[in-house]
Design a protein around this motif. Structure first.
Motif, mmCIF file in Angstrom:
data_model
loop_
_atom_site.group_PDB
_atom_site.id
_atom_site.type_symbol
_atom_site.label_atom_id
_atom_site.label_comp_id
_atom_site.label_asym_id
_atom_site.label_seq_id
_atom_site.Cartn_x
_atom_site.Cartn_y
_atom_site.Cartn_z
ATOM 1 N N VAL A 31 40.014 34.937 51.995
ATOM 2 C CA VAL A 31 39.464 34.619 50.670
ATOM 3 C C VAL A 31 39.404 35.912 49.859
ATOM 4 C CG1 VAL A 31 38.095 32.598 51.338
ATOM 5 C CG2 VAL A 31 37.095 34.876 51.514
ATOM 6 N N VAL A 32 39.426 35.764 48.551
ATOM 7 C CA VAL A 32 39.321 36.922 47.656
ATOM 8 C C VAL A 32 38.296 36.592 46.579
ATOM 9 C CG1 VAL A 32 40.529 38.419 46.041
ATOM 10 C CG2 VAL A 32 41.719 37.591 48.069
ATOM 11 N N PHE A 33 37.367 37.532 46.338
ATOM 12 C CA PHE A 33 36.321 37.347 45.334
ATOM 13 C C PHE A 33 36.411 38.448 44.283
ATOM 14 C CE2 PHE A 33 33.142 35.615 48.746
ATOM 15 C CZ PHE A 33 33.925 34.476 48.871
ATOM 16 N N MET A 34 36.128 38.098 43.045
ATOM 17 C CA MET A 34 35.825 39.079 42.008
ATOM 18 C C MET A 34 34.977 38.381 40.959
ATOM 19 S SD MET A 34 39.126 39.608 39.482
ATOM 20 C CE MET A 34 38.056 40.319 38.204
ATOM 21 N N ALA A 35 34.394 39.138 40.045
ATOM 22 C CA ALA A 35 33.589 38.551 38.973
ATOM 23 C C ALA A 35 33.929 39.250 37.666
ATOM 24 C CB ALA A 35 32.098 38.682 39.281
ATOM 25 N N HIS A 36 33.687 38.543 36.562
ATOM 26 C CA HIS A 36 34.045 39.055 35.240
ATOM 27 C C HIS A 36 32.857 38.868 34.297
ATOM 28 C CE1 HIS A 36 36.183 39.640 31.473
ATOM 29 N NE2 HIS A 36 37.292 39.924 32.132
ATOM 30 N N PRO A 37 32.480 39.886 33.550
ATOM 31 C CA PRO A 37 31.365 39.752 32.607
ATOM 32 C C PRO A 37 31.707 38.810 31.460
ATOM 33 C CG PRO A 37 32.462 41.866 32.311
ATOM 34 C CD PRO A 37 33.055 41.251 33.545
ATOM 35 N N SER A 38 30.677 38.152 30.925
ATOM 36 C CA SER A 38 30.891 37.144 29.879
ATOM 37 C C SER A 38 29.601 36.979 29.083
ATOM 38 C CB SER A 38 31.321 35.823 30.529
ATOM 39 O OG SER A 38 31.601 34.847 29.559
ATOM 40 N N GLN A 39 29.472 35.815 28.410
ATOM 41 C CA GLN A 39 28.227 35.499 27.688
ATOM 42 C C GLN A 39 27.374 34.491 28.447
ATOM 43 O OE1 GLN A 39 31.367 35.082 25.802
ATOM 44 N NE2 GLN A 39 31.083 37.296 25.693
ATOM 45 N N GLU A 40 27.907 33.974 29.568
ATOM 46 C CA GLU A 40 27.169 32.979 30.330
ATOM 47 C C GLU A 40 27.498 33.122 31.806
ATOM 48 O OE1 GLU A 40 29.582 31.228 27.833
ATOM 49 O OE2 GLU A 40 30.896 32.184 29.272
ATOM 50 N N ASN A 41 26.765 32.377 32.630
ATOM 51 C CA ASN A 41 27.021 32.356 34.070
ATOM 52 C C ASN A 41 27.791 31.087 34.422
ATOM 53 O OD1 ASN A 41 25.453 34.757 35.012
ATOM 54 N ND2 ASN A 41 23.768 33.625 34.074
ATOM 55 N N ALA A 42 28.918 31.247 35.088
ATOM 56 C CA ALA A 42 29.740 30.107 35.501
ATOM 57 C C ALA A 42 30.471 30.474 36.779
ATOM 58 C CB ALA A 42 30.741 29.734 34.416
ATOM 59 N N ALA A 43 30.456 29.559 37.733
ATOM 60 C CA ALA A 43 31.183 29.800 38.981
ATOM 61 C C ALA A 43 32.690 29.727 38.762
ATOM 62 C CB ALA A 43 30.756 28.786 40.040
ATOM 63 N N TYR A 44 33.086 29.062 37.664
ATOM 64 C CA TYR A 44 34.511 28.921 37.343
ATOM 65 C C TYR A 44 34.655 28.637 35.861
ATOM 66 C CZ TYR A 44 39.026 26.525 36.801
ATOM 67 O OH TYR A 44 40.266 26.135 36.372
ATOM 68 N N PRO A 213 33.984 34.005 39.398
ATOM 69 C CA PRO A 213 32.885 33.620 38.515
ATOM 70 C C PRO A 213 32.744 34.555 37.313
ATOM 71 C CG PRO A 213 32.044 34.756 40.438
ATOM 72 C CD PRO A 213 33.506 34.586 40.661
ATOM 73 N N TYR A 214 32.063 34.050 36.306
ATOM 74 C CA TYR A 214 31.696 34.842 35.125
ATOM 75 C C TYR A 214 30.185 35.040 35.121
ATOM 76 C CZ TYR A 214 36.343 34.481 33.066
ATOM 77 O OH TYR A 214 37.692 34.605 32.820
ATOM 78 N N PHE A 215 29.737 36.157 34.544
ATOM 79 C CA PHE A 215 28.301 36.407 34.544
ATOM 80 C C PHE A 215 27.811 37.013 33.233
ATOM 81 C CE2 PHE A 215 30.229 40.266 36.187
ATOM 82 C CZ PHE A 215 29.463 41.320 35.700
ATOM 83 N N TYR A 216 26.630 36.575 32.853
ATOM 84 C CA TYR A 216 25.914 37.050 31.674
ATOM 85 C C TYR A 216 25.429 38.478 31.914
ATOM 86 C CZ TYR A 216 21.956 37.147 28.339
ATOM 87 O OH TYR A 216 21.063 37.461 27.341
ATOM 88 N N ILE A 217 25.510 39.335 30.878
ATOM 89 C CA ILE A 217 25.101 40.735 31.052
ATOM 90 C C ILE A 217 23.901 41.106 30.179
ATOM 91 C CG2 ILE A 217 27.420 41.450 31.728
ATOM 92 C CD1 ILE A 217 27.641 42.755 28.886
ATOM 93 N N GLY A 218 23.208 40.080 29.647
ATOM 94 C CA GLY A 218 22.032 40.367 28.832
ATOM 95 C C GLY A 218 22.327 40.545 27.368
ATOM 96 N N SER A 219 23.524 40.137 26.928
ATOM 97 C CA SER A 219 23.911 40.298 25.531
ATOM 98 C C SER A 219 24.711 39.075 25.087
ATOM 99 C CB SER A 219 24.762 41.556 25.345
ATOM 100 O OG SER A 219 25.318 41.603 24.045
ATOM 101 N N ASP A 220 24.562 38.716 23.800
ATOM 102 C CA ASP A 220 25.342 37.619 23.237
ATOM 103 C C ASP A 220 26.612 38.110 22.555
ATOM 104 O OD1 ASP A 220 23.495 35.685 24.047
ATOM 105 O OD2 ASP A 220 22.258 35.999 22.266
ATOM 106 N N ALA A 221 26.875 39.400 22.625
ATOM 107 C CA ALA A 221 28.105 39.946 22.039
ATOM 108 C C ALA A 221 29.325 39.327 22.722
ATOM 109 C CB ALA A 221 28.128 41.466 22.196
ATOM 110 N N LEU A 222 30.425 39.253 21.998
ATOM 111 C CA LEU A 222 31.652 38.644 22.515
ATOM 112 C C LEU A 222 32.537 39.697 23.177
ATOM 113 C CD1 LEU A 222 32.509 36.289 19.509
ATOM 114 C CD2 LEU A 222 31.334 35.706 21.640
ATOM 115 N N ASN A 223 33.230 39.275 24.225
ATOM 116 C CA ASN A 223 34.111 40.183 24.965
ATOM 117 C C ASN A 223 35.163 40.815 24.047
ATOM 118 O OD1 ASN A 223 32.894 38.347 26.972
ATOM 119 N ND2 ASN A 223 34.182 39.448 28.415
ATOM 120 N N HIS A 224 35.591 41.995 24.419
ATOM 121 C CA HIS A 224 36.635 42.730 23.708
ATOM 122 C C HIS A 224 36.204 43.105 22.289
ATOM 123 C CE1 HIS A 224 40.008 42.118 26.700
ATOM 124 N NE2 HIS A 224 39.094 41.262 27.122
#
Length: 279
Positions: A31-44, A213-224
């Motif tokens: 299996v391979v895992f990684m996570a990416h920052p976002s505006q919300e928490n989602a497993a997919y 998964p994606y994860f919230y980082i404490g900010s509502d700013a948009l990626n990039h």
């Protein structure tokens, strides 16, 4: 038993993970895992397939006021191509995306441009859809060359990014572990109705069962954006990143110590790949 921490640079330019796949870096992994920052928490989230294309038009320079009829206008070809794509959007599926820029539009206003260059990204939910979209888009580029008398060179990116394949078993366990740590996940409806970007991790999920998964980082700013860059480097974001890492680690332990779970993960992988390849 072996846990590998694998650095995978160059996602944004060329797809570093795809080069690592070709080099055998993912062989022998379960299996391979990684996570990416976002505006919300989602497993997919439904990261989509993506194709880069660079288009070059070659015309003939001439004085734009004295004898424009002697020129072959490469900027006209670029503008027509851009407008062709705008018209195409009427017949594009809602889940398709085409976006790009004119990187070179000529040199001086009084010279008919002999060379222009465009760069576009094409996105679709599956590789099959992406191939259909790519053909339509390339016809837009070719017809602009025909209309203006220019020569055209269309070059695809070295690597296409595949859509990320979901793995329900891994997602379920990750959400259970995340909830124990206080992570609040968005609803399934939000996931189904939402669109995301593209990642070379999608290619990984075609060779090894994966969790992204994606994860919230404490900010509502948009990626990039500059605001997101600032938020990601803040002290506040560290808590959310570490909490996500803990949830991933707990999920890895579940896979390691529950052989039945690993079998479920592998079966999900097989079924999703069969469905994808049968589309």
């Amino acid at each position: 038993l072996q846990v590998t921490v694998l650095g995978t640079p160059a996602e944004e330019q060329g797809g570093g993970k795809i080069d690592l796949i070709k080099a055998g870096a993912f062989e022998g992994l379960d299996v391979v895992f990684m996570a990416h920052p976002s505006q919300e928490n989602a497993a997919y989230l439904p990261d989509v397939a993506e194709h880069d294309v660079t288009v070059k038009y070659y015309g003939k320079a001439s004085h734009a006021a004295a004898y424009p009829w002697e020129g072959v206008n490469a900027l006209d070809a670029a503008v027509l191509a851009y407008n062709n794509l705008s018209v195409l959007r009427q017949q594009m599926k809602p889940t398709w995306r085409v976006h790009g820029v004119i990187k070179n539009g000529g040199v001086k206003p009084n010279i008919i441009p002999s060379y222009t260059e465009l760069e576009f990204y094409l996105r679709a939910p599956s590789m099959k859809d992406l191939s259909v979209l790519t053909e339509k888009v390339e016809n837009c580029f070719k017809s602009a060359a025909l209309a203006t008398g220019c020569k055209v060179e269309i070059k695809g990116g070295e690597n296409d990014y595949y859509n990320v394949l979901p793995n329900k078993s891994l997602q379920k366990v990750y959400k259970e572990n995340g909830k124990q740590l206080g992570i609040e996940f968005i609803s399934e409806d939000c996931i189904l109705n939402g669109l995301s970007g593209s990642t070379d991790f999608g290619n990984v999920t075609f060779v090894v069962p994966g969790l992204h998964p994606y994860f919230y980082i404490g900010s509502d700013a948009l990626n990039h954006t500059e605001q997101y860059t600032e938020a990601a480097g803040s002290q506040n974001a560290q808590f959310y990143a570490l909490r996500t890492a803990k949830a991933l680690a707990m999920t890895a332990l579940d896979v390691i110590f529950k052989p039945s779970l690993l079998e479920e993960v592998r079966e999900d992988f097989r079924q999703v790949k069969l469905k994808e390849e049968g589309q």
